[in-house]
Design an enzyme around this catalytic site. Structure first.
Site, PDB file in Angstrom:
ATOM      1  N   TRP A 119       0.872  -1.187   0.000  1.00 39.30           N
ATOM      2  CA  TRP A 119       0.000   0.000   0.000  1.00 39.30           C
ATOM      3  C   TRP A 119       0.903   1.229   0.000  1.00 39.30           C
ATOM      4  CZ3 TRP A 119      -5.148  -0.469  -0.576  1.00 39.30           C
ATOM      5  CH2 TRP A 119      -5.941   0.662  -0.384  1.00 39.30           C
ATOM      6  N   GLU A 139     -18.295   7.464   0.472  1.00 43.51           N
ATOM      7  CA  GLU A 139     -17.060   8.230   0.266  1.00 43.51           C
ATOM      8  C   GLU A 139     -17.276   9.219  -0.868  1.00 43.51           C
ATOM      9  OE1 GLU A 139     -12.711   6.557  -0.395  1.00 43.51           O
ATOM     10  OE2 GLU A 139     -13.864   6.358  -2.209  1.00 43.51           O
ATOM     11  N   GLU A 191      -3.271   9.395  -1.255  1.00 45.40           N
ATOM     12  CA  GLU A 191      -2.383   8.242  -1.382  1.00 45.40           C
ATOM     13  C   GLU A 191      -1.810   8.147  -2.789  1.00 45.40           C
ATOM     14  OE1 GLU A 191      -5.192   5.183   0.495  1.00 45.40           O
ATOM     15  OE2 GLU A 191      -3.901   5.812   2.138  1.00 45.40           O
ATOM     16  N   ASP A 237       0.268  11.722  -0.930  1.00 48.72           N
ATOM     17  CA  ASP A 237      -0.590  12.799  -0.398  1.00 48.72           C
ATOM     18  C   ASP A 237      -1.818  12.228   0.321  1.00 48.72           C
ATOM     19  OD1 ASP A 237      -2.257  11.916  -2.433  1.00 48.72           O
ATOM     20  OD2 ASP A 237      -2.299  13.824  -3.521  1.00 48.72           O
TER      21      ASP A 237
HETATM   22  C1  BGC Z   1      -8.458   8.117   0.423  1.00 47.25           C
HETATM   23  C2  BGC Z   1      -7.751   8.500   1.700  1.00 47.25           C
HETATM   24  C3  BGC Z   1      -8.424   7.841   2.893  1.00 47.25           C
HETATM   25  C4  BGC Z   1      -8.613   6.343   2.677  1.00 47.25           C
HETATM   26  C5  BGC Z   1      -9.461   5.715   3.771  1.00 47.25           C
HETATM   27  C6  BGC Z   1      -8.527   6.614   0.323  1.00 47.25           C
HETATM   28  O1  BGC Z   1      -9.148   6.257  -0.847  1.00 47.25           O
HETATM   29  O2  BGC Z   1      -7.780   8.644  -0.702  1.00 47.25           O
HETATM   30  O3  BGC Z   1      -7.795   9.890   1.872  1.00 47.25           O
HETATM   31  O4  BGC Z   1      -7.660   8.069   4.028  1.00 47.25           O
HETATM   32  O5  BGC Z   1      -9.251   6.131   1.442  1.00 47.25           O
HETATM   33  O6  BGC Z   1     -10.670   6.392   3.938  1.00 47.25           O
END
Ligand code: BGC
Length: 369
Positions: free
Chosen positions: A110, A324, A163, A160
């Site tokens: 990851w 999300e 990710e 960032d």
């Molecule tokens: C996001 C991150 C987040 C993670 C868990 C990822 O897809 O880009 O900002 O911390 O998911 O929610």
């Protein structure tokens, strides 16, 4: 069924608390294939939202979990800080972006080297303490270690908040570090550490000056020299308070986000090139924009903040679960299918979405006459 604001507030707290493990970790999304971990960034923002919602006990349990995650790695983190002071990027000893409920690294490969999360944690712990939470010796020791780690590594490239793009030094990441160091400089300012605490505050000021220099084109860029903005830059104004909301640099950044990243429907994209699940509108960024409006209070802002809140409420499903992101107006819909095929439908519920909603909801409630 659309939830009313009040129901969704109650549901959001319930959903967050139901997915806090006995160890204090918040599982990012209990049903999404990839998110069965506690992310430092998500957890720190969630703890802050819980403090604002008067759920101090749950916030405290997260800070204890985080302190143990850090203290279990004290030797490695000190080594990483040492590497940073030599100008190197720590090859193995860095703090990962996410841990399992029992504080273990994930075995899955990851993009784990992310420096914003620990900055947000230092800041969130400060907010907890301001609201009456305790700076226990374990929390203080962990915060102090992380402050050293970030002070040594802040100018390193890292993945960032999304990710991605590990080759850059991201404005939003560096801002999160400045917010964390500034906060830690305040609450670690006791006894023999007074001198060090002044140094942390100076490093935070230096970083903010650096951010101003990087904003040479008049706005905060996604990274120095980038022509793009990013929704995560909103946090630098609110809640971090690194820039006044009417500071010309920040005001221009907001204008660009409004012009480029707000969809016709009112939700907020992460950045224009986003292809993750097609690059939909993100609930937590729509909440962040609403929070900036609510905090700024310029003419028309409270109506705009309410529109953000209502957009979020319209995304809740019949059980009050927030996603999300929403794919309906995705920037690059040709990508959505591939992601769904690999990882299943995108995350719902996402605890961080609920947390960001709670923050905006609280701001609007407290602004009521
Ligand atoms: C996001 C991150 C987040 C993670 C868990 C990822 O897809 O880009 O900002 O911390 O998911 O929610």
């Amino acid at each position: 069924m659309r939830q009313t604001g009040l129901d969704l507030r109650r549901r959001s707290i319930e959903i967050i608390l139901a997915n806090q493990t006995s160890s204090g970790a918040f599982i990012a999304s209990p049903t999404f294939s990839q998110y069965g971990f506690c992310w430092v960034r998500d957890g720190a923002f969630i703890a802050h939202a819980l403090d604002l919602a008067e759920e101090h006990g749950a916030a405290a349990r997260f800070h204890d979990w985080m302190a143990e995650v850090v203290l279990a790695r004290r030797v490695g983190l000190a080594r990483a800080a040492e590497a940073g002071r030599r100008g190197d990027i720590p090859p193995v000893d860095y703090l990962h972006c996410r841990y399992s409920a029992d504080a273990a690294e994930s075995a899955v490969v990851w993009p784990a080297f992310q420096l914003d999360g620990p900055g947000i944690w230092l800041w969130s712990l400060g907010e907890h303490v301001v609201r009456g939470g305790r700076l226990t010796p374990r929390r203080a020791e962990a915060a102090s270690l992380i402050a050293d780690y970030l002070a040594a590594l802040w100018s390193c490239p890292s993945y960032d908040a999304w990710e991605e793009s590990p080759e850059h030094v991201h404005t939003s990441t560096v801002g999160a570090i400045a917010a964390g160091l500034r906060a830690a400089g305040g609450y670690l300012a006791h006894g023999p550490s007074a001198q060090r605490s002044a140094e942390l505050a100076e490093t935070a000021d230096l970083i903010v000056r650096h951010l101003r220099t990087a904003a040479e084109a008049g706005y905060l860029p996604k990274w120095p020299g980038s022509g793009a903005v990013d929704g995560s830059l909103l946090w630098l104004g609110y809640p971090f308070g690194l820039f006044r909301l009417d500071d010309p640099i920040f005001a221009t950044t907001i204008e660009r986000i409004e012009a480029e990243l707000v969809s016709a429907g009112g939700g907020v994209f992460r950045y224009l090139g986003d292809t993750y699940y097609g690059g939909g509108e993100w609930v937590l960024l729509t909440a962040a924009l609403g929070s900036v409006y609510a905090a700024r209070g310029a003419p028309g802002d409270s109506q705009k903040a309410v529109r953000c809140l209502e957009w979020i409420e319209a995304q809740a499903d019949a059980e009050g679960l927030l996603p999300e992101q929403v794919a309906e107006r995705a920037l690059h819909p040709e990508w959505t299918h591939d992601w769904v095929r690999s990882w299943g439908p995108s995350a719902r519920p996402l605890l961080w979405s609920h947390a960001a909603y709670l923050v905006l909801h609280g701001q609007l409630e407290s602004a009521r006459p």
